[in-house]
Design a protein around this motif. Structure first.
Motif, mmCIF file in Angstrom:
data_model
loop_
_atom_site.group_PDB
_atom_site.id
_atom_site.type_symbol
_atom_site.label_atom_id
_atom_site.label_comp_id
_atom_site.label_asym_id
_atom_site.label_seq_id
_atom_site.Cartn_x
_atom_site.Cartn_y
_atom_site.Cartn_z
ATOM 1 N N HIS A 421 0.956 -1.277 0.229
ATOM 2 C CA HIS A 421 -0.071 -0.051 -0.108
ATOM 3 C C HIS A 421 0.940 1.253 0.094
ATOM 4 O O HIS A 421 1.823 1.414 0.661
ATOM 5 N N MET A 422 0.570 2.101 -0.738
ATOM 6 C CA MET A 422 1.189 3.444 -0.619
ATOM 7 C C MET A 422 0.209 4.298 0.135
ATOM 8 O O MET A 422 -0.699 3.995 0.710
ATOM 9 N N PHE A 423 0.767 5.619 0.616
ATOM 10 C CA PHE A 423 -0.173 6.284 1.572
ATOM 11 C C PHE A 423 -1.638 6.495 0.922
ATOM 12 O O PHE A 423 -1.959 6.916 -0.170
ATOM 13 N N TYR A 424 -2.468 6.347 1.997
ATOM 14 C CA TYR A 424 -3.996 6.484 1.495
ATOM 15 C C TYR A 424 -4.466 5.382 0.532
ATOM 16 O O TYR A 424 -5.462 5.675 -0.024
ATOM 17 N N GLY A 425 -3.707 4.461 0.227
ATOM 18 C CA GLY A 425 -4.256 3.559 -0.706
ATOM 19 C C GLY A 425 -4.338 4.349 -2.144
ATOM 20 O O GLY A 425 -5.107 3.873 -3.090
ATOM 21 N N ALA A 426 -3.555 5.244 -2.428
ATOM 22 C CA ALA A 426 -3.667 6.316 -3.562
ATOM 23 C C ALA A 426 -3.349 5.438 -4.878
ATOM 24 O O ALA A 426 -3.775 6.074 -6.013
ATOM 25 N N GLU A 427 -2.712 4.382 -4.958
ATOM 26 C CA GLU A 427 -2.566 3.294 -6.064
ATOM 27 C C GLU A 427 -3.627 2.689 -6.593
ATOM 28 O O GLU A 427 -3.695 2.205 -7.724
ATOM 29 N N ILE A 428 -4.678 2.556 -5.735
ATOM 30 C CA ILE A 428 -5.784 1.469 -6.006
ATOM 31 C C ILE A 428 -6.469 1.900 -7.336
ATOM 32 O O ILE A 428 -6.847 0.852 -8.221
ATOM 33 N N GLY A 429 -6.804 3.031 -7.433
ATOM 34 C CA GLY A 429 -7.604 3.466 -8.711
ATOM 35 C C GLY A 429 -6.776 3.296 -9.860
ATOM 36 O O GLY A 429 -7.433 2.750 -10.839
ATOM 37 N N GLY A 430 -5.488 3.428 -10.040
ATOM 38 C CA GLY A 430 -4.866 3.431 -10.985
ATOM 39 C C GLY A 430 -4.726 1.674 -11.629
ATOM 40 O O GLY A 430 -4.724 1.392 -12.847
ATOM 41 N N ILE A 431 -4.721 0.859 -10.783
ATOM 42 C CA ILE A 431 -4.651 -0.646 -10.935
ATOM 43 C C ILE A 431 -5.899 -1.148 -11.635
ATOM 44 O O ILE A 431 -6.058 -1.765 -12.671
ATOM 45 N N VAL A 432 -6.910 -0.579 -10.689
ATOM 46 C CA VAL A 432 -8.318 -1.138 -11.169
ATOM 47 C C VAL A 432 -8.608 -0.572 -12.530
ATOM 48 O O VAL A 432 -9.195 -1.278 -13.520
ATOM 49 N N GLU A 433 -8.226 0.598 -12.866
ATOM 50 C CA GLU A 433 -8.602 1.084 -14.107
ATOM 51 C C GLU A 433 -7.704 0.697 -15.279
ATOM 52 O O GLU A 433 -8.301 0.316 -16.117
ATOM 53 N N GLU A 434 -6.506 0.320 -15.024
ATOM 54 C CA GLU A 434 -5.509 -0.272 -16.115
ATOM 55 C C GLU A 434 -6.086 -1.476 -16.342
ATOM 56 O O GLU A 434 -5.974 -2.073 -17.519
ATOM 57 N N TYR A 435 -6.635 -2.472 -15.461
ATOM 58 C CA TYR A 435 -7.112 -3.733 -15.560
ATOM 59 C C TYR A 435 -8.342 -3.842 -16.497
ATOM 60 O O TYR A 435 -8.390 -4.506 -17.389
#
Length: 674
Positions: A421-435
């Protein structure tokens, strides 16, 4: 007058018919439509694929006016049900949705949403002819008879009642008289607040108004229903040029303003007088029976409703009803369902209101996100964040070669992505979008149960990021949900570090906080899931933390707030087997300040196959070894990215903005060579 000249393309349902399964019929000939309807052939789709076309924007308030012109003609008929043709065949085991109209009585209030909701509901709409004079109690009986008929046919499925304005009063009364039937009631600016509305003073004036002046009342009434700009904006997201979009917008606004005169035909003096009496009796009837409503209720309230005090009424209903949730819309008017930015199906999904049985199941009741949901979330809502961070993703092939994109991740599930996890889970949207963008696969994140709990439900809550989590496949992190996802061969996103990692302290960037026990390895082995360890970096390029948990916990007042808040919070890990820092899952609000945006980097490591290795389940040491292998791979991926990002000529936002302006979209901006 022949009935086929009165009604636009739809399936008419005889009010005496016990049940009818709607089918797609192209004919406008009513007799042919009815005959086809009663053949009881019900063609359904097996399932919806991710990024399916929900048709949002293909029909607008302008289409409502066009349909209304045909439907206001007198036919001396009683109230009836019809199935919109454009709703089409729903997926298997879809529940029935009965739409109860507003004061117009036409039943076309869902026209913007017909195609979308028709994929997951069997849609039937009530039509009350203009000159019908059925009293409120008669309408309650008419709707109740339909509810009981549907319940007899499908006793294990819920029945949805969507009531708009006056239809909201009708829905509540029907629910009160059918407490033993599983109903899900969705109220859209319900007219239960009629006695406190701006409509109430109009009633005596309307009675005394000369017939010559009366024709202006419906016109004023029509203009006050909603914002013409928001209504016309529904279809501006279509793939037209900006000039064409503006042309369509001005044309539709003009048509809507001119269409307000339609209310003079829809509501002549005698009908308008009757409608007001119906509203008054309906509101009184519904309010007097609120105590008997046991159904699940979702209230959608507009804060700029010029007809009813809908926002205040939502709060009253929240306090009065046993099982009620509220969502409010700050910038919308009374005609919420035909205004821009309102996707009824997304709201139902985002509030966990959609279900096919007695209780909602996050896995089996999940409906994949549609094109318009993807566009509205990632292109519009998160577009600036994506532009600022420009995520670049690398994956590892079977031969160990690192390539750009997600081709190294298997398409066939079950697949388990495990990362930091990065701070605040800021990476989650990017993974879900790219998938979704590249693989057309839904990535189900297993998230902290608190996100789905009633604790985050505030009175009059705006549609939030938490609702969007559910729309895009997030589920509470429980063993049961984890089991269901893997058994259904899904792609799952897991963060063993949880809240402690997402809300890490100063100086703890990219540090893993994992429990000692190999929690996810045994489940992966059981189903032969492919584990893909991944690392992500970039939080230090967009923000800096100056106030962390150790700082705020020293402030007495804030310390008590944190302690009180986390006492009622849903716990993920309990018991003596979880100790140390990973056991501290307290939520808190840190202090951060933004930086000139850098870039997010993802590296998905070489897939680890577990299929055929079930014997490891009996070997604790082997499970632990595999667990540590995954953890070490994530650390290695993070270290690799921290080093290689220094070689990226487009790491900083200025270079990326220039490239995008001259060359191409965000997802094509170059990076370092892997």
């Amino acid at each position: 007058m022949a009935m086929e000249n009165i009604f636009p393309p739809m399936v008419l349902l005889n009010p005496k018919q016990k049940h009818c399964n709607p089918v797609r019929v192209a004919s406008r000939n009513t007799k042919s439509v009815i005959n086809n309807c009663f053949k009881k052939k019900y063609f359904v789709q097996e399932k919806l694929e991710p990024m399916w076309d929900d048709g949002y924007g293909t029909q607008t308030a302008k289409d409502y006016l066009e349909a209304a012109k045909d439907m206001i003609m007198p036919d001396n008929g009683p109230p009836r049900w019809f199935c919109p043709i454009e709703s089409g065949p729903p997926i298997e085991n879809s529940p029935v949705l009965l739409f109860l109209p507003g004061i117009d009585g036409l039943g076309m209030g869902l026209i913007v949403h017909h195609k979308a909701i028709g994929k997951v509901f069997e849609v039937q709409c009530m039509h009350i002819p203009v000159y019908d004079r059925t009293p409120f109690e008669g309408l309650v009986k008419f709707a109740s008879d339909k509810v009981r008929s549907e319940h007899t046919l499908f006793p294990n499925r819920p029945i949805y009642l969507v009531g708009e304005s006056f239809g909201g009063c009708l829905a509540l009364s029907v629910a009160a008289f059918n407490p033993n039937i599983d109903l899900v009631v969705i109220l859209v600016n319900p007219a239960t607040s009629f006695s406190r509305s701006q409509l109430q003073p109009m009633f005596p004036f309307m009675e005394a108004c000369p017939k010559e002046l009366h024709k202006f009342l419906p016109y004023i009434f029509g203009l006050g229903l909603g914002n013409p700009i928001k209504m016309a904006n529904v279809n501006v997201h279509s793939p037209f040029s900006p000039a064409k979009k503006m042309e369509n917008l001005f044309r539709d606004v003009k048509a809507l303003v001119e269409g307000a005169t339609l209310f003079a035909d829809l509501l002549p003096k005698e009908t308008l007088s009757w409608k007001f009496k119906l509203l008054k009796s309906g509101a009184a009837h519904a309010n007097s029976h609120l105590h008997a409503v046991k159904s699940e209720v979702l209230v959608l309230a507009s804060c700029k409703d010029n007809m009813l005090p809908s926002a205040a009424e939502a709060g009253r209903l929240l306090d009065s009803l046993e099982n009620c949730k509220v969502r409010y819309f700050p910038d919308n008017g009374h005609t919420l369902l035909v205004e821009d930015g309102i996707n009824l199906l997304s709201i139902i999904k985002g509030t966990s209101t959609y279900r096919r049985s007695k209780t909602h199941d996050f896995v089996s009741d999940f409906i994949p996100p549609s094109k318009s949901e993807f566009r509205g979330t990632f292109n519009e809502l998160l577009g600036l964040f994506r532009l600022a961070t420009s995520p670049v993703m690398f994956s590892t092939l079977e031969n160990g070669k690192i390539v750009r994109g997600l081709s190294g991740i298997p398409d066939r599930g079950p697949v388990l992505l495990v990362g930091n996890h990065m701070f605040y889970g800021a990476e989650i949207g990017g993974i879900v979008e790219e998938y979704l963008r590249e693989k057309k696969i839904v990535l189900h994140g297993v998230a902290h149960p608190e996100i789905f709990s009633e604790n985050i439900e505030a009175p009059l809550q705006v549609i939030s990021g938490f609702d969007r989590f559910r729309v895009f496949g997030a589920v509470p992190v429980t063993a049961r949900n984890f089991y269901k996802l893997l058994s259904n061969k899904c792609h799952v996103l897991l963060y063993p570090g949880g809240v402690r990692e997402a809300l890490h302290r100063k100086g703890e960037k990219y540090k893993l906080f994992w429990p000692e026990e190999p929690e996810f390895v045994r489940m992966a082995l059981k189903f032969g899931a492919t584990i893909v360890p991944f690392g992500v970096v970039g939080e230090d390029d967009i923000m800096e933390q100056f106030l962390d948990y150790n700082d705020v916990i020293e402030i007495p007042v804030i310390k008590e707030l944190i302690k009180t808040r986390n006492t009622v919070m849903t716990k993920v890990r309990t018991g003596t087997q979880v100790t140390g820092e990973v056991a501290n899952q307290d939520f808190f609000v840190p202090g951060i300040y933004p930086k000139i945006p850098g870039r997010f980097y993802f590296l998905f490591g070489k897939p680890i196959e577990t299929k055929g290795r079930e014997e490891l389940l009996k070997n604790k040491e082997a499970c632990k070894e595999l667990y540590l292998q995954v953890k070490s791979e994530i650390i290695r991926n993070v270290d690799y990215l921290l080093k290689k990002r220094e070689e990226d000529p487009y790491r900083h936002v200025f270079e990326r903005t220039t490239y995008r302006a001259l060359s191409g979209p965000v997802d094509q901006i170059p990076s370092f060579d892997p």
